[in-house]
Enzyme design. Structure first.
Site, mmCIF file in Angstrom:
data_model
loop_
_atom_site.group_PDB
_atom_site.id
_atom_site.type_symbol
_atom_site.label_atom_id
_atom_site.label_comp_id
_atom_site.label_asym_id
_atom_site.label_seq_id
_atom_site.Cartn_x
_atom_site.Cartn_y
_atom_site.Cartn_z
ATOM 1 N N SER A 228 35.564 32.395 44.735
ATOM 2 C CA SER A 228 34.327 33.163 44.865
ATOM 3 C C SER A 228 33.311 32.698 43.835
ATOM 4 O O SER A 228 33.667 32.205 42.761
ATOM 5 C CB SER A 228 34.606 34.655 44.649
ATOM 6 O OG SER A 228 34.811 34.929 43.266
ATOM 7 N N ASP A 229 32.038 32.856 44.179
ATOM 8 C CA ASP A 229 31.035 32.807 43.125
ATOM 9 C C ASP A 229 31.297 34.016 42.234
ATOM 10 O O ASP A 229 31.933 34.991 42.632
ATOM 11 C CB ASP A 229 29.626 32.847 43.708
ATOM 12 C CG ASP A 229 28.590 32.292 42.738
ATOM 13 O OD1 ASP A 229 28.898 32.171 41.531
ATOM 14 O OD2 ASP A 229 27.466 31.981 43.177
ATOM 15 N N TRP A 230 30.821 33.951 41.001
ATOM 16 C CA TRP A 230 31.171 34.952 40.000
ATOM 17 C C TRP A 230 30.579 36.315 40.360
ATOM 18 O O TRP A 230 29.375 36.533 40.260
ATOM 19 C CB TRP A 230 30.690 34.479 38.635
ATOM 20 C CG TRP A 230 31.672 33.644 37.857
ATOM 21 C CD1 TRP A 230 32.047 33.845 36.562
ATOM 22 C CD2 TRP A 230 32.425 32.501 38.294
ATOM 23 N NE1 TRP A 230 32.991 32.902 36.175
ATOM 24 C CE2 TRP A 230 33.239 32.066 37.217
ATOM 25 C CE3 TRP A 230 32.520 31.798 39.497
ATOM 26 C CZ2 TRP A 230 34.110 30.981 37.297
ATOM 27 C CZ3 TRP A 230 33.378 30.715 39.597
ATOM 28 C CH2 TRP A 230 34.160 30.316 38.500
#
Length: 753
Positions: A228-230
């Site tokens: 995932s993106d953060w």
């Protein structure tokens, strides 16, 4: 899945498996010490490592590192070898700092010049993004360091980026916003893919099964891990089912518990969880078990950063003056060269947000000129003092551009304008000195109200910490500019393809322009632009000749080879970026006027000529046909164009392509003879029926006899017959709906054989 991973899966507890699916902290994965599973660190790094200091105050407390040119700059090189070299350097640096994965490249399409993160992205064109992104990946991974291609997918704005739903039709997604990722997957096998924050057509990317599993995993054959993106995760269990293996950063244990409870409740199978964990283990073990030693010579890499910048600057303008000379290159013996603007001393060299590098050192143009033994006068401010000195200067070089506050991750730009102070000063200087040169520092296109008044413009984008050395070499002719724009510079914001829809209403953003993004939009509309896609000047000139194809007629699956000869007709050595475009002339679908399908950078000495060869495959001619869910290249005529930019086509030739697919769409009672006649293979089948119908209505009547019966001409009648759907035949000569359905079925079966 190898035996070691299978063995580990058999020994891990449910809680340990769930824990491996999220981070230990901001930059590290969780270890399982009892089984010898280590924690590994990742780092931001498309244009330089932003690696956390051991025991740092927070996640933004990073080590000093070499800042390389940002994606907006390296893309203008159109140089696969250069992007691979950048990747190799970053891979070496990552090994030195025990970084397992570099979070890059960032290859989202530049849909609007206002996107605050465009400085990090490569191009408005998916072919460029994919080719250069794949080269970068190969470079990093050659050092056994992972990459994370981001942000998958349609992450084209910063406004409401965590929640906005990008409303995009599938053809547009396939042709524009997914193609670069597909190329990276198939050509370079990236270690990880980073999902984006946004939703696509209502479904968050982090839990989008169609995107992550159906397309990425099953269709493209991706073998790596999706991260995932953060902070992009909402429904962790749904994400596991959609093939999101690793959530970053640490979630406080909440989502780990969600996974455990779902398995216990039977709503998530152990097989689904094991699949996610296996990808995490593979990423961790591939790095730790094959780690290479890292050689990190900051001084050497600082020098390399300057060389990369030198290949990535674009000479936008260099007009002849009244005396027949050009403002660039400046002769080293020119008296009284004046540099104006703080960027001459402290250049803006990288973007804000996750790309922000704590630079090892910064070399601006003033310092670089001093090191090269070139005497220049320098005034920091756009002041009256600078204007007075400009009146008597031999050449004035204004260092201008966008401050960091104008473009950063987390916020979109509001306009194309540079600060008014800069524009006003450039206008005034150009009035008092005809040899005014503007050197730009920006991550995306800017408007240039003074463009017709200055003598030359050198676009340096965000050129890394040693951009000053590149600028001096280019300004004074030690090197020849060789970059070309990987995006269009529009005249006005109102001209941009998505102006009416960007950035949406806060909940949704509609991609109403479809596939007409960037030059596809401007060229189709014959719209004037400030500088076109692919544009870039040189201190020499190039001549194109002898455009050839290996076959004038071929099947789409066979493809074709194209060659063109380029000659340096000037007095100095230079590099030309040859661009190959394909234009569909079949008329069967609404398509861009032309699309880039090949590019090569060739170095030529004065008088030297070289032949550049391209290979065009089926995808070079195809569009995504939503009727048959397949890449489809219609049979017919295509133009192949070789040029120096999208607006500077030098040579054109035609080829005839035969489609490997007969059925372009499913025929229904609503289909018309005209629908079928637009496709060669379908036309061959329906033409006898069309001619028979025309004969039945028109017969052997003369024009005069026909005019007595009908209030229109024979040609109009033929068009009417062509455009009537099959269902209108019901009732004619006793034809029933069953008869129509049977005929429609017969046509479909015949085309499928």
């Amino acid at each position: 899945m190898n035996n070691k991973i299978k063995d580990l899966l058999s020994k891990l507890t449910l809680e340990e498996k769930a824990g491996l699916c999220s981070g230990k902290d901001f930059w590290r994965t969780k270890p399982v010490e009892r089984l010898g599973i280590p924690s590994v660190m990742v780092s931001d790094g498309p244009s330089g490592l932003r690696t956390q200091v051991e025991n740092g105050v927070n996640e933004n407390d990073s080590r000093s590192a070499v800042s390389f040119p940002s994606g907006c700059a390296t893309a203008t090189s159109f140089d696969r070898d250069l992007l691979r070299r950048l990747g190799e350097i970053l891979g070496e640096e990552a090994n030195n700092y025990n970084v397992s994965t570099v979070l890059g490249p960032a290859i989202n399409i530049k849909r609007s010049p206002l996107c605050g993160r465009n400085f990090e992205y490569l191009s408005e064109d998916p072919y460029v993004s994919g080719e250069l992104g794949a080269a970068y990946i190969k470079g990093v991974q050659s050092k056994n360091v992972g990459t994370s291609v981001k942000h998958f997918a349609a992450n084209n704005q910063e406004t409401n980026r965590f929640s906005i739903s990008e409303e995009v039709d599938e053809r547009t997604l396939r042709e524009i916003y997914l193609t670069g990722f597909e190329t990276c997957v198939k050509k370079a096998a990236p270690t990880t893919i980073m999902c984006s924050y946004n939703a696509i057509n209502g479904e968050l990317s982090s839990q989008n099964k169609w995107l992550l599993k159906d397309v990425l995993r099953d269709e493209w054959g991706y073998k790596g891990m999706v991260v995932s993106d953060w902070g992009a995760v909402f429904d962790r269990v749904k994400g596991i089912k959609a093939d999101l293996s690793l959530e970053m950063p640490y979630s406080g244990g909440h989502t780990d518990n969600d996974i455990v409870q779902a398995v216990k409740a039977g709503t998530l199978s152990m097989e689904e969880l094991d699949e996610a964990v296996s990808h995490v283990l593979e990423m961790v073990l591939n790095y730790t078990e094959h780690k290479q030693s890292g050689v990190y010579d900051m001084e050497k890499d600082h020098e390399q950063s300057g060389l990369l910048a030198q290949e990535s600057c674009v000479l936008l303008k260099n007009d002849k003056l009244k005396d027949g000379s050009t403002a660039l290159p400046i002769k080293t013996d020119t008296e009284n060269v004046l540099f104006v603007g703080e960027f001459a001393e402290n250049p803006r060299c990288n973007g804000g947000g996750s790309s922000k590098i704590k630079c090892y050192k910064i070399t601006g143009a003033v310092a670089a000129a001093r090191e090269a033994g070139i005497k220049v006068d320098y005034v920091k401010d756009f002041s009256e003092e600078a204007l007075e000195k400009a009146r008597t200067a031999g050449t004035v070089v204004v260092f201008a551009g966008l401050p960091e506050s104008y473009e950063s991750e987390g916020e979109d730009r509001k306009s194309l304008d540079m600060p008014a102070e800069q524009n006003d000063f450039i206008e005034k200087v150009s009035e008092v000195n005809p040899r005014t040169v503007v050197v730009l520092h920006n991550g995306a296109p800017v408007s240039m109200p003074w463009i017709n008044k200055v003598a030359a413009v050198l676009e340096c984008y965000l050129g890394g910490e040693n951009v000053g050395t590149a600028q001096i070499n280019l300004l004074f002719g030690k090197a020849n500019p060789c970059g070309k724009l990987a995006e269009t510079f529009p005249l006005r914001l109102e001209d941009t393809p998505c102006y009416m829809y960007y950035p949406g209403n806060g909940r949704k953003c509609v991609y109403a322009e479809g596939v007409f993004v960037g030059y596809r939009w401007y060229d189709a509309r014959k719209m004037p632009v400030l500088f076109p896609f692919g544009h870039g000047l040189s201190y020499t000139s190039f001549e194109y000749s002898d455009l050839r194809v290996s076959s004038k007629s071929f099947k789409d699956t066979d493809g074709v080879e194209v060659s063109v000869t380029v000659k340096n007709t000037g007095a100095v050595e230079g590099k030309e970026i040859v661009q190959l475009y394909v234009s569909d002339k079949t008329g069967v679908e609404v398509r861009p006027e032309k699309e880039l399908k090949g590019f090569e950078k060739v170095s030529l000495k004065p008088g030297e000529a070289k032949t550049v060869t391209f290979k065009l495959d089926k995808r070079s001619f195809a569009f995504w046909n939503t009727d048959i869910n397949e890449w489809y290249a219609p049979s017919g005529t295509y133009e192949i164009k070789a040029g120096a930019s999208s607006r500077d086509i030098r040579l054109t030739t035609e080829v005839d392509v035969t489609s490997s697919i007969k059925k372009a769409f499913t025929i229904t009672p609503q289909s018309t003879i005209g629908d079928m006649l637009r496709f060669r293979e379908m036309a061959e089948m329906i033409m006898p029926e069309y001619e028979k119908e025309c004969k039945a209505v028109i017969g052997d009547l003369s024009d005069e006899e026909f005019a007595k019966l009908y209030p229109f001409t024979k040609d109009v009648m033929r068009e009417m017959i062509k455009n009537n759907p099959f269902r209108l035949s019901r009732g004619k000569n006793g034809i029933t709906m069953e008869d129509i359905l049977a005929e429609v079925s017969r046509y479909n079966k015949a085309l499928e054989q």
